[in-house]
Design a protein around this motif. Structure first.
Motif, PDB file in Angstrom:
ATOM      1  N   GLU A  79       0.848  -1.188   0.000  1.00 11.12           N
ATOM      2  CA  GLU A  79       0.000   0.000   0.000  1.00 11.12           C
ATOM      3  C   GLU A  79       0.886   1.241   0.000  1.00 11.12           C
ATOM      4  O   GLU A  79       1.844   1.320   0.777  1.00 11.12           O
ATOM      5  CB  GLU A  79      -0.898   0.038   1.239  1.00 11.12           C
ATOM      6  CG  GLU A  79      -2.036  -0.955   1.234  1.00 11.12           C
ATOM      7  CD  GLU A  79      -3.172  -0.553   0.302  1.00 11.12           C
ATOM      8  OE1 GLU A  79      -3.146   0.577  -0.227  1.00 11.12           O
ATOM      9  OE2 GLU A  79      -4.092  -1.377   0.114  1.00 11.12           O
TER      10      GLU A  79
ATOM     11  N   ILE B   2       1.548   4.722   1.229  1.00  8.97           N
ATOM     12  CA  ILE B   2       1.087   5.397   2.443  1.00  8.97           C
ATOM     13  C   ILE B   2       1.180   6.908   2.317  1.00  8.97           C
ATOM     14  O   ILE B   2       0.258   7.646   2.654  1.00  8.97           O
ATOM     15  CB  ILE B   2       1.896   4.932   3.671  1.00  8.97           C
ATOM     16  CG1 ILE B   2       1.792   3.414   3.812  1.00  8.97           C
ATOM     17  CG2 ILE B   2       1.426   5.622   4.943  1.00  8.97           C
ATOM     18  CD1 ILE B   2       0.393   2.893   3.928  1.00  8.97           C
ATOM     19  N   SER B   3       2.311   7.404   1.843  1.00  5.29           N
ATOM     20  CA  SER B   3       2.518   8.843   1.832  1.00  5.29           C
ATOM     21  C   SER B   3       3.724   9.177   0.964  1.00  5.29           C
ATOM     22  O   SER B   3       4.322   8.302   0.346  1.00  5.29           O
ATOM     23  CB  SER B   3       2.736   9.337   3.273  1.00  5.29           C
ATOM     24  OG  SER B   3       2.754  10.737   3.321  1.00  5.29           O
TER      25      SER B   3
ATOM     26  N   MET C  43      -4.043   2.523   5.964  1.00  5.91           N
ATOM     27  CA  MET C  43      -4.026   1.055   6.133  1.00  5.91           C
ATOM     28  C   MET C  43      -5.277   0.567   6.859  1.00  5.91           C
ATOM     29  O   MET C  43      -5.334  -0.587   7.283  1.00  5.91           O
ATOM     30  CB  MET C  43      -2.777   0.642   6.922  1.00  5.91           C
ATOM     31  CG  MET C  43      -1.476   0.867   6.175  1.00  5.91           C
ATOM     32  SD  MET C  43      -0.027   0.642   7.237  1.00  5.91           S
ATOM     33  CE  MET C  43       0.192   2.326   7.848  1.00  5.91           C
TER      34      MET C  43
ATOM     35  N   TRP D 255      -1.726   5.854   9.598  1.00  3.94           N
ATOM     36  CA  TRP D 255      -2.431   4.585   9.784  1.00  3.94           C
ATOM     37  C   TRP D 255      -3.754   4.566   9.027  1.00  3.94           C
ATOM     38  O   TRP D 255      -4.249   3.486   8.660  1.00  3.94           O
ATOM     39  CB  TRP D 255      -2.681   4.338  11.269  1.00  3.94           C
ATOM     40  CG  TRP D 255      -1.436   4.180  12.082  1.00  3.94           C
ATOM     41  CD1 TRP D 255      -0.951   5.045  13.023  1.00  3.94           C
ATOM     42  CD2 TRP D 255      -0.493   3.102  12.021  1.00  3.94           C
ATOM     43  NE1 TRP D 255       0.230   4.580  13.548  1.00  3.94           N
ATOM     44  CE2 TRP D 255       0.541   3.384  12.956  1.00  3.94           C
ATOM     45  CE3 TRP D 255      -0.417   1.920  11.276  1.00  3.94           C
ATOM     46  CZ2 TRP D 255       1.619   2.531  13.157  1.00  3.94           C
ATOM     47  CZ3 TRP D 255       0.667   1.067  11.470  1.00  3.94           C
ATOM     48  CH2 TRP D 255       1.658   1.377  12.397  1.00  3.94           C
TER      49      TRP D 255
END
Length: 411
Positions: A96, A98-99, A127, A124
């Motif tokens: 995934e 995330i940023s 996720m 978080w």
């Protein structure tokens, strides 16, 4: 063989080159034999062989393991992205995004990062679909996250660390490592250090080290709370020396606690070797000049790395910046690497400058939890709750600087 090689390389005698090559070849087989008989080397080579499938076998139905990494998603994209490699008890790993590196750096600079719920969705939150139904989360941060206590981001009224059973690991491979219980029944406490300077200090950092007002209280109260479970040895005042600290290789405590000043003096251009020399704990005599380097009161990460602390289940570095260091391709080079290389299982360390008084209270409460039989993680959760319940210490700068590394006990 090495001595012979050095002599021959310094001589001009004919045939020395062939002899040197023969000795070097002999050394290869000798080193292989040494490696096979060396516990540290055996642990390390076995550790390298673990794969995600080995990690997966250690996960329960409500467990999740995450390895964070950074990637460039395309040659045309100039930004670097933080990705999470997510593993559950069944199926293959999932990635995934995330940023971005830029956003994570902004999070790191936020003064109220642990005080507001607004930051949780930016980490978080990405996720969340994977976290549904997961009670236990193991995560291994990469360099971008090594200086941020992401486990303390607020999820509603509670922190992520409090709401779930969360473990920060050096690597998710730690789940495969079998840690044998320490045979030691000792706890060694260093504190109330005499730096040979009449100045006092409210923070546990600095170049000239002032005596910490609350350190004596920290050592005395920890001792009183834990003495029923461990044999206590205290090294205080002018007894809290570097020489006594290095004797810990022989003393082999189960718990080693250092209440003192800590500092990382490195920068962006610091090499990994320099970072290990520039990460220090200050002990007795640290303000004196002209002392021999082996007992100058400044314990470097490099010096810790050369110690044998394989029986030490927990090292508590109650000082400033003990979790910081140089960021290399292989993690953080600083005190945490020094203590891990020495063989310590779990570290409690700080990511920022910390206050003497609030740190003392956090540490005392932490040991109260251990004395009750709580796990290291549970003891830290309870200690943080005590501070957060007080108006004086409810901001993150007081309760959030300390993190646990590798506190998983395999239960």
């Amino acid at each position: 063989n090495y001595q012979q090689i050095e002599k021959m390389q310094n001589s001009d005698s004919e045939g020395s080159l062939d002899k040197v090559l023969a000795l070097k070849q002999d050394n290869i087989s000798l080193e292989q034999k040494l490696m096979k008989g060396c516990a540290e080397a055996n642990d390390y080579t076995k550790y390298l062989s673990y794969t995600w499938k080995d990690v997966q076998q250690k996960l329960g139905a409500s467990d999740m393991a995450i390895e964070f990494s950074t990637v460039q998603l395309s040659p045309l994209d100039k930004d670097t992205y933080l990705v999470a490699l997510i593993l559950k008890s069944a199926g293959e790993p999932v990635m995934e995004v995330i940023s971005t590196k830029a956003i994570i750096k902004k999070l790191a600079s936020a003064q109220d990062l642990y005080d507001k719920e607004a930051y949780y969705p930016f980490f978080w939150g990405f996720m969340q679909k994977h976290l549904e139904g997961m009670n236990r989360v193991f995560f291994a941060p990469n360099n971008l996250l090594s200086n941020i206590a992401v486990e303390y981001l607020k999820e509603g009224e509670r922190t992520f660390f409090e709401g779930r059973e969360v473990y920060r690991l050096s690597s998710t491979k730690e789940l495969c490592r079998e840690h044998k219980p320490s045979y030691s029944d000792k706890i060694c406490l260093f504190g109330d250090v005499d730096y040979d300077n009449s100045v006092v200090s409210e923070k546990k950092d600095g170049a000239s080290f002032g005596r910490l007002i609350h350190s004596k209280q920290e050592i005395e109260e920890i001792s009183a709370n834990i003495r029923k479970r461990y044999k206590v040895e205290k090294y205080v005042g002018n007894k809290a020396t570097e020489a006594n600290f290095k004797k810990m290789s022989v003393v082999s405590p189960a718990i080693l606690h250092i209440s003192s000043h800590g500092k990382y003096w490195g920068g962006d251009k610091t090499t990994m070797e320099e970072a290990m020399e520039n990460s220090i704990l200050a002990l007795a005599g640290a303000n004196l000049f002209g002392q021999p380097v082996e007992n100058d009161g400044l314990v470097t990460a490099a010096e810790v790395s050369a110690m044998n602390l394989r029986q030490c289940d927990l090292a508590v570095l109650s000082a400033c910046e003990t979790g910081l260091g140089g960021l290399g391709t292989d993690g953080v080079f600083g005190l945490q690497r020094g203590f891990k290389n020495a063989g310590v299982h779990t570290l409690l360390m700080s990511l920022k400058s910390v206050y003497d008084e609030s740190t003392t209270q956090l540490m005392v409460e932490f040991y109260k939890g251990l004395a009750k039989g709580l796990s290291k993680r549970e003891a830290l959760v309870e200690a943080q709750k005590v501070l957060r319940s007080q108006e004086k210490y409810n901001k993150g700068e007081f309760w959030a600087p300390f993190i646990l590394l590798d506190a998983w006990e395999g239960k």
